[in-house]
Design a protein around this motif. Structure first.
Motif, short mmCIF file in Angstrom:
data_model
loop_
_atom_site.label_atom_id
_atom_site.label_comp_id
_atom_site.label_asym_id
_atom_site.label_seq_id
_atom_site.Cartn_x
_atom_site.Cartn_y
_atom_site.Cartn_z
N GLN A 1 0.71 4.12 -2.89
CA GLN A 1 0.43 5.52 -2.58
C GLN A 1 1.48 6.47 -3.16
O GLN A 1 1.15 7.54 -3.69
CB GLN A 1 0.35 5.72 -1.06
N LYS A 2 2.74 6.06 -3.05
CA LYS A 2 3.82 6.91 -3.57
C LYS A 2 3.74 7.07 -5.08
O LYS A 2 4.08 8.14 -5.62
CB LYS A 2 5.18 6.33 -3.17
N TYR B 72 0.83 -1.20 0.00
CA TYR B 72 0.00 0.00 0.00
C TYR B 72 0.87 1.25 0.00
O TYR B 72 0.56 2.23 -0.70
CB TYR B 72 -0.93 0.00 1.22
N ASP B 73 1.98 1.23 0.74
CA ASP B 73 2.87 2.39 0.79
C ASP B 73 3.44 2.72 -0.59
O ASP B 73 3.46 3.89 -1.00
CB ASP B 73 4.00 2.15 1.78
#
Length: 322
Positions: free
Chosen positions: A319-320, A315-316
């Motif tokens: 998002q980036k 998820y990180d």
């Protein structure tokens, strides 16, 4: 050019894989949230290989490759290089065959992929860049006697991809156009060989990132090309080279290759999240990016297959990117 595997060998591979892999579903992109983005008067279906074992098509070929090893090779173990999806597939397949695996990955690989390999019992070696990773794999194979499981340039990986191609043509017998992402070329060579030998009239387009366009350059130079550098967010498509066997098959069965920018990949990722509720990695959105970008006007009023080839993304990282 290479003829590659024939339909008989593809069917045999498919029979071996039956019950071991997922026969992944096909999604018609005809809903009200997505239809208006499609080429005019077209019918588009998306093969959802992101629901495959370990989250990508790679598991098909990895199982076939493990099955071909001798008893002695299995005792010595296997080694592979990958940005993530092939490493996960090899780790999973090796565990299922009770074989020890070492996988060489990049330091910048998504942590969820690295941990996934470790969870399957594989030893993970991290390298700073793709070139070093391939050299490290070859060194390990030589020093430890491990069998190399190639990420794309092997008969088993291409047969695995071909089994996916057989499913595509069976699910969509009226198919006119197939759009397939390209990393090293194993996926497109297998799918193209299966589809073209089943229905020669189908037009096969490959999609590559502009920053990792080894197959595009190879087609233009009529020989397998190695890149000086790779620069794309689509790490799963970031092979630094095309290789002779898979390039020859692709050259024989693929009609054309187009390139997409990283921004187009991000837009396609966003569209898949907002309009299909699928959170995917850049490579998984490549077929759609090609369809809605350089190929959109060329494939109007056609029956089209695209593929969500796999998706292992935290998820990180998502998002980036998006």
């Amino acid at each position: 050019m290479s003829e590659g595997p024939n339909l008989r060998s593809m069917q045999e591979a498919r029979q071996f894989l039956a019950g071991k892999i997922v026969k992944t579903p096909v999604l018609e992109l005809s809903g009200t949230k997505i239809k208006n983005f499609m080429p005019k008067d077209s019918s588009v279906r998306m093969k959802l290989e992101l629901f495959q074992q370990t989250g990508s098509f790679k598991s098909r070929g990895a199982l076939l490759a493990l099955d071909k090893l001798t008893v002695e090779q299995k005792k010595a173990g296997v080694v592979a290089v990958s940005a993530g999806n092939h490493a996960l597939a090899v780790s999973w397949a090796a565990k299922s065959a009770n074989v020890h695996a070492k996988v060489v990955m990049l330091e910048k690989s998504d942590p969820i992929r690295i941990q996934g390999c470790r969870d399957f019992g594989a030893k993970v070696i991290l390298c700073s860049d793709v070139g070093d990773a391939f050299l490290s794999m070859e060194k390990i194979a030589k020093l430890e006697g491990r069998a190399i499981l190639q990420p794309f340039d092997s008969e088993e990986m291409i047969l695995g991809s071909a089994s996916c191609g057989l499913e595509i043509i069976e699910d969509c017998p009226e198919l006119e156009v197939a759009i397939v992402p390209i990393g090293g070329g194993g996926l497109i060579s297998g799918i193209a060989a299966a589809i073209k030998q089943s229905k020669p009239s189908v037009i096969i387009y490959g999609v590559e990132p502009e920053g990792a366009d080894s197959m595009y350059q190879s087609f233009h130079k009529q020989k397998a090309v190695k890149l000086k550098k790779v620069n794309t967010i689509a790490d799963s498509l970031g092979s630094p080279m095309a290789m002779t066997y898979s390039f020859g098959i692709a050259q024989n069965f693929v009609d054309a290759i187009v390139r997409v920018k990283d921004e187009e990949l991000v837009r396609a990722m966003h569209l898949m999240r907002e309009n299909l509720n699928l959170m995917v990695e850049p490579a998984c959105a490549a077929s759609l990016a090609g369809l809605l970008g350089p190929l959109k006007e060329m494939v109007q009023a056609k029956s089209i297959s695209i593929i969500a080839c796999g998706s292992n993304i935290s998820y990180d990282r998502y998002q980036k990117l998006v």
